[in-house]
Motif scaffolding. Structure first.
Motif, PDB file in Angstrom:
ATOM      1  N   SER A  92       0.816  -1.215   0.000  1.00 40.27           N
ATOM      2  CA  SER A  92       0.000   0.000   0.000  1.00 40.27           C
ATOM      3  C   SER A  92       0.846   1.260   0.000  1.00 40.27           C
ATOM      4  O   SER A  92       0.521   2.249  -0.675  1.00 40.27           O
ATOM      5  N   ILE A 105      -6.723   6.999  -1.738  1.00 38.02           N
ATOM      6  CA  ILE A 105      -6.808   5.770  -0.971  1.00 38.02           C
ATOM      7  C   ILE A 105      -7.677   6.004   0.249  1.00 38.02           C
ATOM      8  O   ILE A 105      -7.846   7.144   0.691  1.00 38.02           O
ATOM      9  N   ASP A 137      -9.860   0.523   5.495  1.00 38.81           N
ATOM     10  CA  ASP A 137     -10.705  -0.652   5.380  1.00 38.81           C
ATOM     11  C   ASP A 137     -11.923  -0.521   6.280  1.00 38.81           C
ATOM     12  O   ASP A 137     -12.181   0.539   6.869  1.00 38.81           O
ATOM     13  N   CYS A 139      -5.486   1.589   7.636  1.00 38.88           N
ATOM     14  CA  CYS A 139      -4.889   1.794   6.314  1.00 38.88           C
ATOM     15  C   CYS A 139      -4.142   0.554   5.835  1.00 38.88           C
ATOM     16  O   CYS A 139      -4.077   0.285   4.655  1.00 38.88           O
ATOM     17  N   ARG A 140      -3.558  -0.195   6.750  1.00 35.97           N
ATOM     18  CA  ARG A 140      -2.755  -1.388   6.432  1.00 35.97           C
ATOM     19  C   ARG A 140      -1.638  -1.037   5.435  1.00 35.97           C
ATOM     20  O   ARG A 140      -1.550  -1.618   4.357  1.00 35.97           O
ATOM     21  N   ASP A 169       0.594  -3.833   3.965  1.00 39.29           N
ATOM     22  CA  ASP A 169      -0.071  -4.995   3.380  1.00 39.29           C
ATOM     23  C   ASP A 169       0.076  -4.990   1.859  1.00 39.29           C
ATOM     24  O   ASP A 169       0.182  -3.920   1.233  1.00 39.29           O
ATOM     25  N   ILE A 181      -1.330  -5.314  -1.904  1.00 37.43           N
ATOM     26  CA  ILE A 181      -2.551  -4.767  -2.489  1.00 37.43           C
ATOM     27  C   ILE A 181      -3.012  -5.651  -3.644  1.00 37.43           C
ATOM     28  O   ILE A 181      -2.190  -6.177  -4.401  1.00 37.43           O
ATOM     29  N   SER A 182      -4.301  -5.848  -3.760  1.00 36.11           N
ATOM     30  CA  SER A 182      -4.841  -6.709  -4.810  1.00 36.11           C
ATOM     31  C   SER A 182      -5.052  -5.935  -6.103  1.00 36.11           C
ATOM     32  O   SER A 182      -5.062  -4.699  -6.117  1.00 36.11           O
ATOM     33  N   GLU A 234      -8.169  -3.795  -5.713  1.00 36.06           N
ATOM     34  CA  GLU A 234      -7.930  -2.597  -4.908  1.00 36.06           C
ATOM     35  C   GLU A 234      -7.174  -1.546  -5.704  1.00 36.06           C
ATOM     36  O   GLU A 234      -7.503  -0.348  -5.636  1.00 36.06           O
ATOM     37  N   PHE A 235      -6.191  -1.973  -6.458  1.00 35.74           N
ATOM     38  CA  PHE A 235      -5.412  -1.020  -7.252  1.00 35.74           C
ATOM     39  C   PHE A 235      -6.265  -0.383  -8.337  1.00 35.74           C
ATOM     40  O   PHE A 235      -6.170   0.821  -8.593  1.00 35.74           O
ATOM     41  N   LYS A 239      -2.589 -10.670  -5.956  1.00 34.39           N
ATOM     42  CA  LYS A 239      -1.812  -9.535  -5.493  1.00 34.39           C
ATOM     43  C   LYS A 239      -1.128  -8.855  -6.687  1.00 34.39           C
ATOM     44  O   LYS A 239      -0.599  -9.509  -7.584  1.00 34.39           O
TER      45      LYS A 239
END
Length: 202
Positions: free
Chosen positions: A33, A79, A82, A87-88, A91, A93-94, A97-98, A152
């Motif tokens: 992220s 952004i 969750d 914010c994570r 982590d 990002i998928s 999500e992107f 991912k």
């Protein structure tokens, strides 16, 4: 809502990527992220390096190198957190999500109608944005018309998408000026040109 256009601007040619140690790009390494926050901040001409942006997340800690990048990206609504208000930042990002982040970044209108991919019907929160990005050729899928939204995001995929929204395109003239800074990227890499365009200033 007007779609943002970064095409042909000087800031579009800034370096977006650096190696992750030992001169390697590691294109299959997943994107975090904070990587995304930094890339979008570098591209956005409104970021003030002398300003401290408000922190809205308990898991974005003071003193981290990425804190101000994330806080700026949140302020611009690129952004968001969750369902638990986190914010994570570290982590992975998928792809889904992107796609959602990029859609907000360029202010693209969601696209109604038939899905462009066979595996996004359940994604009510972002499928219309994925369809809109696919319609413009900003995101692409895999075999059998799948988007693989839960996969991912890799660095190679990220730079390819970023180059499309900024209209960075390789030409023979540009290619002659650039030297690949990464030891693990050969000219046969599917994203070789995209990686050079994102990793070199020209």
């Amino acid at each position: 809502m007007e779609e943002k256009n970064y095409n042909n601007t000087a800031k579009s040619h800034k370096v977006l990527l650096v190696n992750r140690g030992n001169g390697a790009f590691s294109g299959v390494v997943d994107v975090l992220s904070f990587d995304v926050a930094k890339i979008l901040t570098v591209l956005d001409g409104d970021f003030d390096v002398n300003k401290t942006y408000a922190n809205k997340f308990s898991d974005v800690h003071d003193g981290t190198w990425y804190q101000n990048y994330i806080n700026f990206a949140v302020e611009k609504n690129y952004i968001s957190g969750d369902e638990n208000g986190l914010c994570r930042p570290e982590d992975m990002i998928s792809r889904a999500e992107f796609a959602s982040i990029i859609a907000r970044y360029i202010n693209i209108e969601p696209l109604d109608g038939e899905d462009k991919f066979t595996d996004i019907a359940r994604l009510d929160w972002c499928k219309k944005y994925i369809n809109a990005l696919a319609e413009k050729g900003i995101v692409t899928g895999y075999e059998n018309d799948e988007f693989l939204p839960d996969n991912k995001l890799t660095r190679s995929e990220a730079v390819a998408i970023i180059n499309r929204i900024t209209d960075r395109k390789m030409t023979t003239e540009i290619l002659e000026k650039l030297t690949c800074p990464f030891s693990d990227v050969s000219e046969t890499h599917w994203a070789y040109n995209d990686i050079l365009l994102a990793a070199c200033e020209y």
